[in-house]
Design a protein around this motif. Structure first.
Motif, PDB file in Angstrom:
ATOM      1  N   GLN A 178       0.738  -1.030   0.010  1.00 41.37           N
ATOM      2  CA  GLN A 178       0.014   0.056   0.097  1.00 41.37           C
ATOM      3  C   GLN A 178       0.928   1.122   0.136  1.00 41.37           C
ATOM      4  OE1 GLN A 178      -2.967  -0.104   2.644  1.00 41.37           O
ATOM      5  NE2 GLN A 178      -3.875   2.014   2.249  1.00 41.37           N
ATOM      6  N   ILE A 211       0.237  -4.298  -6.854  1.00 45.84           N
ATOM      7  CA  ILE A 211       0.098  -5.992  -6.757  1.00 45.84           C
ATOM      8  C   ILE A 211       0.772  -6.576  -7.742  1.00 45.84           C
ATOM      9  CG2 ILE A 211      -1.810  -7.617  -6.490  1.00 45.84           C
ATOM     10  CD1 ILE A 211      -3.942  -5.689  -5.908  1.00 45.84           C
ATOM     11  N   VAL A 227      -9.063  -7.019  -3.218  1.00 43.16           N
ATOM     12  CA  VAL A 227      -8.262  -6.047  -2.263  1.00 43.16           C
ATOM     13  C   VAL A 227      -9.119  -5.940  -0.938  1.00 43.16           C
ATOM     14  CG1 VAL A 227      -7.051  -3.947  -1.957  1.00 43.16           C
ATOM     15  CG2 VAL A 227      -7.092  -5.010  -4.204  1.00 43.16           C
ATOM     16  N   VAL A 258      -5.115  -1.769   3.707  1.00 37.64           N
ATOM     17  CA  VAL A 258      -5.413  -2.720   2.924  1.00 37.64           C
ATOM     18  C   VAL A 258      -4.744  -4.021   3.953  1.00 37.64           C
ATOM     19  CG1 VAL A 258      -4.854  -4.325   0.871  1.00 37.64           C
ATOM     20  CG2 VAL A 258      -5.265  -1.732   0.891  1.00 37.64           C
ATOM     21  N   VAL A 294      -4.696  -9.436  -0.067  1.00 37.05           N
ATOM     22  CA  VAL A 294      -5.130  -9.297  -1.338  1.00 37.05           C
ATOM     23  C   VAL A 294      -5.322 -10.590  -1.873  1.00 37.05           C
ATOM     24  CG1 VAL A 294      -4.486  -8.646  -3.869  1.00 37.05           C
ATOM     25  CG2 VAL A 294      -4.188  -7.110  -2.064  1.00 37.05           C
TER      26      VAL A 294
END
Length: 293
Positions: free
Chosen positions: A71, A87, A108, A155, A158
């Motif tokens: 992030q 990502i 996410v 976040v 993921v």
């Protein structure tokens, strides 16, 4: 117009302008490597094969074997150009068949398991046109992160999944050795038999998270394929995936036969922990007989 949309338009417009300046020009002299080869079997199976072509004969056939994210920006900052998550993921094929049009989807999520994405503009599955047996193909993506109660959502994880592939047999002498160039060059990757060799990753911008990546592409095929974008996967010094990026802008020379240079601009995508020399580049090209292109 909401602030987030204004910022997104400004960043995408500026990024596209720079990308056009940085990207390699069409290589009019690019010629097939001798001897060149034909493309893998068609992505669309014949009517007789449709019943079995949607799944490989030896299991699922595709796995996400590596993934990672970073992030970018402070969680207390307002929504700005660096309110992103970077990502990267690597998909490996375990089947002896060829996979066509596989879709990689990223979820996410915040700590509550809710989506942390601000807008769905960039929230799309990433398509890999062709994966040959033995290949490991990387994909990159970036997402804008939403805010809640004046704070940027953090976040937590993921999830990367791969699905939707169509499968065809690979018993043809015209299929290139997808791992040959990568085996002799640690900086090279392959996707659909097309080799991409990373040359340089340069940081720029006030926060040093914009990346300009230069590379060389080698297509062994006799005909031009169609570019559907370029992915970068970023790793740290230990080799761990820490992020990635995707450039959907198409260069006229991206998938020409033979060898040619390439360059891509990836704004707000390069994590501080990324080792610039360990960038992996994947040129995504679709065969000329793919009916979707």
């Amino acid at each position: 117009m909401p602030l987030s949309v204004v910022v997104l338009v400004a960043v995408v417009t500026a990024g596209a302008a720079v990308a056009l300046q940085m990207r390699g020009q069409p290589d009019a002299t690019a010629t097939p490597t001798a001897p060149c080869v034909g493309p893998p079997d068609r992505a669309t199976p014949s009517a007789a094969d449709k019943a079995t072509a949607t799944a490989p004969p030896d299991g699922n056939g595709l796995d996400v074997v590596e993934s990672g994210f970073t992030q970018l920006g402070s969680t207390s900052a307002p929504i700005t150009r660096n309110a992103m998550v970077s990502i990267g993921a690597v998909v490996a094929i375990t089947s002896t068949r060829t996979a066509h049009r596989a879709l990689v989807t990223f979820d996410v999520l915040d700590s509550a398991g809710e989506s942390a994405v601000l807008t769905t503009i960039l929230d799309r599955p990433r398509e890999i046109p062709v994966i040959l047996p033995g290949e490991r193909v990387g994909v990159g993506s970036q997402f804008w992160i939403r805010s809640e109660d004046g704070q940027r959502v953090e976040v937590a994880r993921v999830n990367a999944t791969v699905s939707g592939a169509t499968w065809t047999a690979t018993a043809t002498a015209d299929t290139p050795d997808a791992t040959r160039d990568a085996a002799v060059d640690a900086a090279a990757t392959t996707a659909g038999g097309i080799t991409t060799r990373h040359l340089e990753t340069r940081r720029h911008g006030t926060d040093q998270i914009d990346a300009t990546v230069t590379y060389e592409v080698h297509s062994p095929y006799c005909r031009k394929w169609t570019s559907v974008g370029t992915s970068a996967v970023f790793r740290d010094d230990a080799g761990t995936v820490v992020g990635g990026g995707f450039d959907r802008t198409v260069s006229p020379s991206a998938c020409l036969p033979g060898r040619h240079p390439g360059s891509t601009l990836l704004p707000s995508s390069l994590p501080p922990a990324a080792a610039d020399t360990r960038t992996e580049v994947y040129q995504h090209c679709a065969p000329p007989d793919d009916p979707q292109q």
